[in-house]
Design a protein around this motif. Structure first.
Motif, PDB file in Angstrom:
ATOM      1  N   ALA A   3      45.324  45.451  30.372  1.00  0.00           N
ATOM      2  CA  ALA A   3      46.753  45.935  30.808  1.00  0.00           C
ATOM      3  C   ALA A   3      45.275  47.063  31.568  1.00  0.00           C
ATOM      4  O   ALA A   3      45.720  46.908  32.702  1.00  0.00           O
ATOM      5  CB  ALA A   3      46.794  46.714  30.095  1.00  0.00           C
ATOM      6  N   ALA A   4      44.398  47.897  31.570  1.00  0.00           N
ATOM      7  CA  ALA A   4      43.854  48.454  32.313  1.00  0.00           C
ATOM      8  C   ALA A   4      43.482  48.077  33.774  1.00  0.00           C
ATOM      9  O   ALA A   4      43.547  47.475  34.935  1.00  0.00           O
ATOM     10  CB  ALA A   4      42.545  48.844  31.997  1.00  0.00           C
ATOM     11  N   LEU A   5      42.793  46.152  32.841  1.00  0.00           N
ATOM     12  CA  LEU A   5      42.364  45.730  34.475  1.00  0.00           C
ATOM     13  C   LEU A   5      43.371  44.884  35.220  1.00  0.00           C
ATOM     14  O   LEU A   5      43.024  44.989  36.561  1.00  0.00           O
ATOM     15  CB  LEU A   5      41.344  45.005  33.463  1.00  0.00           C
ATOM     16  N   LEU A   6      44.871  44.648  34.510  1.00  0.00           N
ATOM     17  CA  LEU A   6      45.670  43.906  35.487  1.00  0.00           C
ATOM     18  C   LEU A   6      46.172  45.711  37.158  1.00  0.00           C
ATOM     19  O   LEU A   6      46.782  44.967  37.428  1.00  0.00           O
ATOM     20  CB  LEU A   6      46.377  43.231  34.518  1.00  0.00           C
ATOM     21  N   HIS A   7      45.697  46.431  35.635  1.00  0.00           N
ATOM     22  CA  HIS A   7      46.896  47.828  36.232  1.00  0.00           C
ATOM     23  C   HIS A   7      45.626  47.885  37.609  1.00  0.00           C
ATOM     24  O   HIS A   7      45.694  48.513  39.074  1.00  0.00           O
ATOM     25  CB  HIS A   7      46.679  48.808  35.802  1.00  0.00           C
ATOM     26  N   THR A   8      44.385  47.464  37.596  1.00  0.00           N
ATOM     27  CA  THR A   8      43.128  48.121  38.486  1.00  0.00           C
ATOM     28  C   THR A   8      43.238  47.089  39.693  1.00  0.00           C
ATOM     29  O   THR A   8      43.481  47.763  41.051  1.00  0.00           O
ATOM     30  CB  THR A   8      42.024  48.124  38.112  1.00  0.00           C
ATOM     31  N   SER A   9      43.356  45.865  39.317  1.00  0.00           N
ATOM     32  CA  SER A   9      43.396  44.656  39.670  1.00  0.00           C
ATOM     33  C   SER A   9      45.004  44.845  41.205  1.00  0.00           C
ATOM     34  O   SER A   9      44.470  45.186  41.987  1.00  0.00           O
ATOM     35  CB  SER A   9      43.028  43.609  39.865  1.00  0.00           C
ATOM     36  N   ALA A  10      46.067  45.333  40.416  1.00  0.00           N
ATOM     37  CA  ALA A  10      47.209  45.450  41.126  1.00  0.00           C
ATOM     38  C   ALA A  10      47.037  46.371  42.230  1.00  0.00           C
ATOM     39  O   ALA A  10      47.653  45.802  43.295  1.00  0.00           O
ATOM     40  CB  ALA A  10      48.134  45.537  40.941  1.00  0.00           C
ATOM     41  N   THR A  11      46.358  47.441  42.129  1.00  0.00           N
ATOM     42  CA  THR A  11      46.639  48.344  42.929  1.00  0.00           C
ATOM     43  C   THR A  11      45.353  48.449  44.072  1.00  0.00           C
ATOM     44  O   THR A  11      45.519  48.409  45.056  1.00  0.00           O
ATOM     45  CB  THR A  11      45.646  49.907  42.200  1.00  0.00           C
ATOM     46  N   ALA A  12      44.785  47.296  43.974  1.00  0.00           N
ATOM     47  CA  ALA A  12      43.450  47.258  44.716  1.00  0.00           C
ATOM     48  C   ALA A  12      44.396  46.048  45.513  1.00  0.00           C
ATOM     49  O   ALA A  12      43.966  46.491  46.569  1.00  0.00           O
ATOM     50  CB  ALA A  12      42.014  46.576  44.401  1.00  0.00           C
ATOM     51  N   LEU A  13      44.554  45.008  44.365  1.00  0.00           N
ATOM     52  CA  LEU A  13      46.007  44.011  46.319  1.00  0.00           C
ATOM     53  C   LEU A  13      46.347  44.560  47.028  1.00  0.00           C
ATOM     54  O   LEU A  13      46.312  44.451  48.217  1.00  0.00           O
ATOM     55  CB  LEU A  13      46.380  43.435  45.132  1.00  0.00           C
ATOM     56  N   ARG A  14      46.836  45.867  46.460  1.00  0.00           N
ATOM     57  CA  ARG A  14      47.930  46.545  47.131  1.00  0.00           C
ATOM     58  C   ARG A  14      47.311  47.116  48.247  1.00  0.00           C
ATOM     59  O   ARG A  14      47.815  47.434  49.706  1.00  0.00           O
ATOM     60  CB  ARG A  14      48.921  47.552  46.156  1.00  0.00           C
ATOM     61  N   ILE A  15      46.332  47.700  47.415  1.00  0.00           N
ATOM     62  CA  ILE A  15      45.652  48.490  48.462  1.00  0.00           C
ATOM     63  C   ILE A  15      45.328  47.740  50.025  1.00  0.00           C
ATOM     64  O   ILE A  15      45.046  48.485  51.023  1.00  0.00           O
ATOM     65  CB  ILE A  15      44.529  49.413  47.768  1.00  0.00           C
ATOM     66  N   LEU A  16      44.470  46.032  49.372  1.00  0.00           N
ATOM     67  CA  LEU A  16      44.433  45.741  49.885  1.00  0.00           C
ATOM     68  C   LEU A  16      45.259  44.702  51.172  1.00  0.00           C
ATOM     69  O   LEU A  16      45.235  44.343  52.313  1.00  0.00           O
ATOM     70  CB  LEU A  16      43.505  44.070  49.423  1.00  0.00           C
ATOM     71  N   ALA A  17      46.037  44.795  50.728  1.00  0.00           N
ATOM     72  CA  ALA A  17      47.488  44.811  51.551  1.00  0.00           C
ATOM     73  C   ALA A  17      48.061  45.500  52.583  1.00  0.00           C
ATOM     74  O   ALA A  17      48.146  45.101  53.593  1.00  0.00           O
ATOM     75  CB  ALA A  17      48.466  43.987  50.617  1.00  0.00           C
ATOM     76  N   LEU A  18      47.927  46.843  52.318  1.00  0.00           N
ATOM     77  CA  LEU A  18      48.692  47.520  52.946  1.00  0.00           C
ATOM     78  C   LEU A  18      47.283  47.809  54.785  1.00  0.00           C
ATOM     79  O   LEU A  18      47.775  47.943  55.355  1.00  0.00           O
ATOM     80  CB  LEU A  18      48.556  48.776  51.664  1.00  0.00           C
ATOM     81  N   SER A  19      46.701  47.365  54.251  1.00  0.00           N
ATOM     82  CA  SER A  19      45.204  47.507  54.853  1.00  0.00           C
ATOM     83  C   SER A  19      45.163  47.032  55.993  1.00  0.00           C
ATOM     84  O   SER A  19      44.869  46.590  57.137  1.00  0.00           O
ATOM     85  CB  SER A  19      43.671  47.904  54.386  1.00  0.00           C
TER      86      SER A  19
END
Length: 58
Positions: A3-19
């Motif tokens: 769950a922690a890995l999923l949450h971290t990867s989702a956050t990283a994907l959101r940051i990447l998409a916004l950038s």
């Protein structure tokens, strides 16, 4: 752990998409303006170019 890995990867994907969404228009503008080779000498630019060339020769 999963769950922690999923949450971290989702956050990283959101940051990447916004950038990507914020940088893409700037990159597209730079790409479209990069087509010209050198300074175009037309109108006022041509007059300035000739004036500077004459001043450097004297």
């Amino acid at each position: 752990m999963t769950a922690a890995l999923l949450h971290t990867s989702a956050t990283a994907l959101r940051i990447l998409a916004l950038s990507a969404m914020m940088i893409a228009p700037v990159g597209a503008l730079a790409w479209s303006n990069a087509g010209g080779l050198g300074i175009e000498k037309q109108g006022t630019g041509l007059v300035l170019f000739i004036t500077l060339q004459r001043q450097s020769m004297s």
